[in-house]
Scaffold this active site. Structure first.
Site, short mmCIF file in Angstrom:
data_model
loop_
_atom_site.label_atom_id
_atom_site.label_comp_id
_atom_site.label_asym_id
_atom_site.label_seq_id
_atom_site.Cartn_x
_atom_site.Cartn_y
_atom_site.Cartn_z
N ASN A 210 39.25 -41.18 9.85
CA ASN A 210 39.38 -40.25 8.73
C ASN A 210 40.80 -39.71 8.56
O ASN A 210 41.17 -39.26 7.48
CB ASN A 210 38.41 -39.08 8.89
CG ASN A 210 38.41 -38.50 10.29
OD1 ASN A 210 38.19 -39.21 11.26
ND2 ASN A 210 38.67 -37.22 10.39
N ALA B 213 27.07 -38.60 1.78
CA ALA B 213 27.16 -38.75 0.32
C ALA B 213 28.43 -38.16 -0.28
O ALA B 213 28.96 -38.69 -1.27
CB ALA B 213 25.94 -38.09 -0.33
N HIS B 214 28.92 -37.06 0.32
CA HIS B 214 29.98 -36.34 -0.39
C HIS B 214 31.35 -37.02 -0.30
O HIS B 214 32.32 -36.55 -0.92
CB HIS B 214 30.06 -34.88 0.06
CG HIS B 214 30.60 -34.64 1.43
ND1 HIS B 214 31.86 -34.13 1.64
CD2 HIS B 214 30.06 -34.81 2.65
CE1 HIS B 214 32.06 -34.00 2.95
NE2 HIS B 214 30.97 -34.40 3.58
N CYS C 139 42.82 -25.75 12.54
CA CYS C 139 43.15 -24.39 12.91
C CYS C 139 41.96 -23.79 13.64
O CYS C 139 40.89 -23.63 13.07
CB CYS C 139 43.45 -23.59 11.65
SG CYS C 139 44.28 -22.07 12.00
C1 PLP Z 1 34.59 -39.89 10.22
C2 PLP Z 1 33.70 -38.73 9.88
N1 PLP Z 1 32.55 -38.55 10.55
C3 PLP Z 1 31.71 -37.56 10.26
C4 PLP Z 1 31.99 -36.63 9.29
C5 PLP Z 1 31.03 -35.53 9.01
O1 PLP Z 1 30.29 -35.80 7.84
P1 PLP Z 1 29.56 -34.62 7.07
O2 PLP Z 1 30.62 -33.79 6.43
O3 PLP Z 1 28.67 -35.29 6.08
O4 PLP Z 1 28.76 -33.86 8.09
C6 PLP Z 1 33.20 -36.75 8.57
C7 PLP Z 1 33.57 -35.75 7.55
O5 PLP Z 1 34.71 -35.47 7.33
C8 PLP Z 1 34.06 -37.84 8.87
O6 PLP Z 1 35.22 -38.01 8.22
#
Ligand code: PLP
Length: 388
Positions: A149, A198-199, A325
């Site tokens: 991410n 989903a988001h 943070c």
């Molecule tokens: C790689 C990764 N895993 C898990 C999550 C968590 O997902 P959620 O926000 O749907 O709980 C995120 C959210 O930023 C993510 O980027």
């Protein structure tokens, strides 16, 4: 506003919202009810499951809806660990996972499980050989994210899954950032469990899924209750959310190739201009098709990312840093440290993530604003002055 934080969350698509709205106030029946208002909800959930399954080229029976990526990650790790604890108590994951995996793994360590956190190379890649070397007789689960991410590295998950299956070990992947952005087919990629949300794909917040393949099908429920989702995930279904997720999956499947091409081109344009035109800037993570199409992460020497982000915000640009943070102190990103950046470099990095609505003009404008504000920040930096 120029919104460049689509890895954090995306703006819901109008078509998605449009399909969801009637399920709040017209078709509000409980999907477990026998009357037709309930059946309407049940039908809508089934349709969403079909759409999510189609995006993963799998069967709908393998899709289980959850409250999001975090729940899916918790479910996969905790319940596989519990299910297989009689066989062994060793789990393998990586140093660059999202906290939803890292902190779940740490919670399992408190319960007597042993976790290996594999290192990555300077671009964030996990090597399948390192996974093979780390697997022991008591290893029960490997969890490696599909795409990071922060720096966008796309991991060789099919190869890692193959290594796991050769050793008879289950393989989970956190595909929250990859799902709907690059093609994924867990049935053909040696993946037993896959988390998605989903988001991140223009759907609503608070809904996600766990794909459960045949080798993991005995996984127990994390949430107990009335037996929804074939007794695997109880709780009255979030029907509008699931409907929105289904629609977002359908739209993602229809546009994936086009979006990948367009976003990769925009990404490379932005990276190219920044590296060419802003001195002391360097890219974090790989370039080319091993990087998520919409991800840009750059270190700008001699600036504090937090200060730059505030200036960008004042210019109506939303971007983010890899820093989290916590308790008033800014921790450098664990991902940037894992790829070999030092703490200072990690604090000099910002992430910009694109959507399918991002335009070339917006990115060119961003470069100009970056140049101006980086110059300003550096002009008061004595180390920069000395370096000049
Ligand atoms: C790689 C990764 N895993 C898990 C999550 C968590 O997902 P959620 O926000 O749907 O709980 C995120 C959210 O930023 C993510 O980027």
């Amino acid at each position: 506003m120029i919104y460049l934080d689509n890895a954090a969350t995306t703006r819901i698509r109008q078509e998605v919202l449009g399909e969801m709205l009637p399920y709040f106030d017209q078709y509000y029946g409980n999907a477990s009810a026998v009357y037709s208002l309930g059946a309407k909800s049940r039908y809508a959930i089934d349709q969403a499951r079909d759409r999510a399954a189609a995006l993963l080229s799998t069967r709908p029976e393998r899709i289980f809806f959850t409250s999001g990526g975090s729940e899916s990650d918790n479910w996969a790790l905790i319940k596989i660990a519990e299910m297989l604890s009689h066989k062994g108590r060793h789990i393998i994951t990586t140093q660059i996972e999202h906290p939803a995996v890292l902190n779940t793994a740490r919670s399992l360590m408190e319960r007597g499980f042993e976790v290996t956190f594999l290192p990555v190379d300077s671009e964030g890649f996990v090597s399948p050989e390192a996974v093979r070397d780390a697997i022991r007789d008591d290893t029960i689960l490997v969890s490696v994210m599909t795409a990071n991410n922060e720096i966008g590295t796309i991991e060789p998950v099919a190869e890692i899954g193959e290594v796991c299956h050769e050793a008879g070990v289950l393989f989970h992947t956190d595909a929250v950032q990859a799902f709907g952005q690059i093609p994924m087919a867990p049935d053909r990629m040696n993946i037993d469990l896959l988390s998605a949300s989903a988001h991140k794909i223009y759907g609503p917040k608070g809904v996600g899924l766990l794909y459960i393949g045949p080798f993991a099908s005995h996984i127990g429920a994390l949430i107990h209750g009335g037996g929804q989702e074939k007794d695997k995930r109880s709780g009255t279904e979030n029907v509008p959310g699931i409907v929105g997720f289904g629609k977002a999956c359908e739209l993602a499947a229809a546009t994936i190739e086009k979006r990948m091409e367009a976003e990769s081109a925009l990404r490379d344009h932005l990276i190219g201009r920044i590296l060419d035109e802003i001195e002391y800037s360097s890219l974090n993570g790989p370039s080319g098709d091993k990087r998520l199409p919409g991800n840009i992460n750059i270190s700008f020497k001699y600036i504090e990312a937090e200060s730059l982000l505030i200036l960008l915000d004042q210019n109506d640009i939303a971007a983010s840093s890899g820093s989290a943070c916590s308790a008033g102190s800014i921790e450098p990103s664990h991902v940037l440290l894992a790829i070999g950046r030092d703490e200072e470099e990690a604090r000099e990095s910002i992430r910009m993530t694109l959507s399918d609505k991002t335009t070339l003009e917006e990115l060119d404008q961003t470069v100009e604003i970056l140049k101006k504000n980086i110059d300003m920040l550096r002009s008061s930096n004595i180390f920069y002055q000395a370096a000049k």
